[in-house]
Scaffold this active site. Structure first.
Site, PDB file in Angstrom:
ATOM      1  CD  GLU A  50      -2.478   1.732   0.267  1.00  0.00           C
ATOM      2  OE1 GLU A  50      -2.286   2.877  -0.193  1.00  0.00           O
ATOM      3  OE2 GLU A  50      -3.294   0.918  -0.224  1.00  0.00           O
ATOM      4  CG  HIS A  91     -18.768   4.666  -7.070  1.00  0.00           C
ATOM      5  ND1 HIS A  91     -20.067   4.955  -6.696  1.00  0.00           N
ATOM      6  CD2 HIS A  91     -18.066   4.566  -5.915  1.00  0.00           C
ATOM      7  CE1 HIS A  91     -20.140   5.030  -5.371  1.00  0.00           C
ATOM      8  NE2 HIS A  91     -18.927   4.792  -4.887  1.00  0.00           N
TER       9      HIS A  91
END
Length: 522
Positions: A36, A457
């Site tokens: 990450e 999105h």
């Protein structure tokens, strides 16, 4: 394949977390290393910042995830202070724009709100936790319905799905009744007004502990877990390249953003599940460049408004005692503004969009004391219609090998336009929103279309397909075409036009991809 294979997972959001968990739970010896680029925001890795009660602590956690806008955390992210521009608009706290030198985000005047989160848990630390099931044309056609049902069931379990959240709210029930009176007769059976499925765990005080990537990781981060020794999460670690040899990924080259040192981590399989822009960017930077990479970009466009609830209509459906009891319960958890969430789901052809109705005691913006709807004792609703974008090869990103972004990756330009088809559905949804507002009360914020990119999105840029015909990046098992151990995950895989939060669908696709990967690992 080694007897104890290593899988490198790029990205710590719900999709990468689903892969990690399913691999470790279903393969007896596999090891997962998750990378990450951002910091860990909470004591529990990947927890939703919405669960942080103290407002200052919550604001600080969101600041930490804002990448180039991360204040004093900028240096820990490996980003020079000079590239940051403070105060730029993003759709949600905790996110940052994708680029800081171009016109709009990522050189995209037609997609100006494109944003991302850089932190452990990804957008799963900041999302609204809406998890509607895909329906009809939203689903991937080459996955049989019976398999869809199973994949969705598993995904709902990973996300801690709640189908009746806040269903005991008398105000929520009144809102459903009013909306049903306006729309019920024209909606398909089973697709009428209902509570919105959400991800989280109801608490004894009536509040919700919202789900983040932490609930998906589950036993991988639990004390004394049998999986903990086979799982490693490295935050502030940037994957620079996916290394390949012919048709196989051999591992990843990483940069430790704390020490600035680079190294190679060998892997028997690589899963790239960052986000719909940075995952294709990584593949491109790695020399993996399918024809459809970065193209077919979609999102669901959003028309929003805020309504002050009508006192007469509400009083006819909710007693004073019920209202006072609900407000007293809500007062126990003032840090979370959400009290009830209802919806009208997507259905074709008469309702090809999705309505989300969120009740709160206070409006999302201050009202002057003299405003006729200030301090409405019945509260307010924030409403939004999600409208689909139909996939086109014209929409997507163009990569620039001769221009690097702030992280040293090939920069890109987003190309995007609404067509007459989308504009027609936006107009229909806007009219429906006006009808919904009229049924519930009075608009204090008129219906308006949010700028392109505001949904957060983003889909389609690594879309899956059933044939390698140049219109898709991944096969039905989420492998990049031409590779046997390079898997991609996330909303970018979705090849269809969708109207609501796609996280559940993406986790379901990850379940399918993870099952196939476990079989190949042996």
């Amino acid at each position: 394949m080694s007897t104890a294979p290593t899988v490198a997972v790029v990205g710590s959001g719900p999709i990468g977390s689903a892969y990690a968990r399913l691999i470790l739970e279903n393969h007896p010896t596999a090891r997962v290393v998750m990378f990450e680029a951002g910091p860990q925001l909470t004591d529990i890795p990947g927890e939703s910042v919405r669960n942080i009660a103290d407002p200052d602590d919550k604001a600080r956690a969101r600041e930490m995830s804002q990448g180039p806008q991360a204040g004093s955390y900028r240096e820990s992210l490996g980003i020079p202070a000079g590239v940051a521009v403070e105060g730029m608009f993003t759709a949600r706290g905790g996110t940052h724009l994708l680029d800081f030198g171009g016109e709009g985000s990522a050189h995209a005047p037609t997609f100006p709100a494109a944003a991302a989160a850089t932190n452990v848990g990804g957008q799963g630390a900041h999302w609204t936790c809406a998890i509607p099931r895909p329906h009809g044309s939203e689903k991937v056609a080459f996955i049989p319905d019976a398999e869809w049902d199973d994949l969705i069931d598993v995904a709902e379990g990973l996300l801690h799905a709640q189908h009746d959240a806040f269903s005991d709210s008398p105000i929520g029930a009144a809102l459903r009744d009013l909306l049903d009176g306006e729309f019920g007769a024209e909606l398909d059976e089973g697709r009428g007004v209902s509570t919105l499925p959400v991800a989280g765990d109801p608490q004894p005080d009536g509040s919700m502990r919202w789900a983040g990537a932490d609930v998906v990781l589950g036993p991988l981060i639990a004390e004394d877990s049998p999986y903990a020794d086979r799982f490693e999460l490295r935050d502030l670690t940037l994957v620079r390249r996916v290394e390949t040899d012919g048709a196989r990924a051999t591992g990843v080259t990483i940069e430790d953003l704390r020490t600035k040192e680079t190294s190679f981590v060998p892997a028997d399989a690589v899963v790239v599940a960052a986000d719909a822009f940075r995952s294709p960017q990584l593949l491109w930077a790695s020399g993996i460049r399918p024809e459809a990479l970065g193209r077919y970009l979609t999102e669901h466009h959003v028309v929003i408004s805020t309504v002050s609830l009508d006192a007469e209509k509400m009083a006819a459906r909710v007693t004073d005692a019920e209202r006072e009891a609900e407000l007293a319960r809500r007062a126990q958890n003032p840090a979370d503004p959400v009290a009830a969430v209802n919806r009208i789901p997507f259905s074709e052809p008469d309702h090809p969009f999705s309505l989300q109705v969120m009740y709160a005691e206070n409006p999302p913006f201050p009202l002057e004391g003299t405003h006729p709807h200030a301090s409405n004792p019945w509260g307010y609703v924030n409403m939004g219609y999600g409208i689909r974008k139909f996939p086109r090869v014209e929409d997507g990103v163009r990569f620039h090998d001769d221009e690097l972004d702030y992280r040293g990756f090939p920069n890109f330009t987003i190309e995007y336009a609404l067509t007459e088809r989308e504009n027609a559905e936006i107009a229909r949804a806007t009219e429906h929103l006006r009808r919904a507002g009229g049924a519930l009360g009075t608009f204090i914020a008129e219906p308006r279309l949010l700028p392109n990119g505001s949904s957060l999105h983003y889909m389609g840029t690594m879309r899956m397909g059933d044939t390698d015909d140049g219109t898709s990046v991944a096969d039905p098992e989420s492998r990049v075409w031409g590779f046997d151990n390079l898997v991609v995950g996330g909303n970018a895989l979705i090849p269809t036009a969708n109207t609501m939060n796609p996280t559940l669908m993406s986790v379901a696709l990850a379940v399918r991809g993870a099952r196939a990967l476990v079989e190949r690992l042996g």
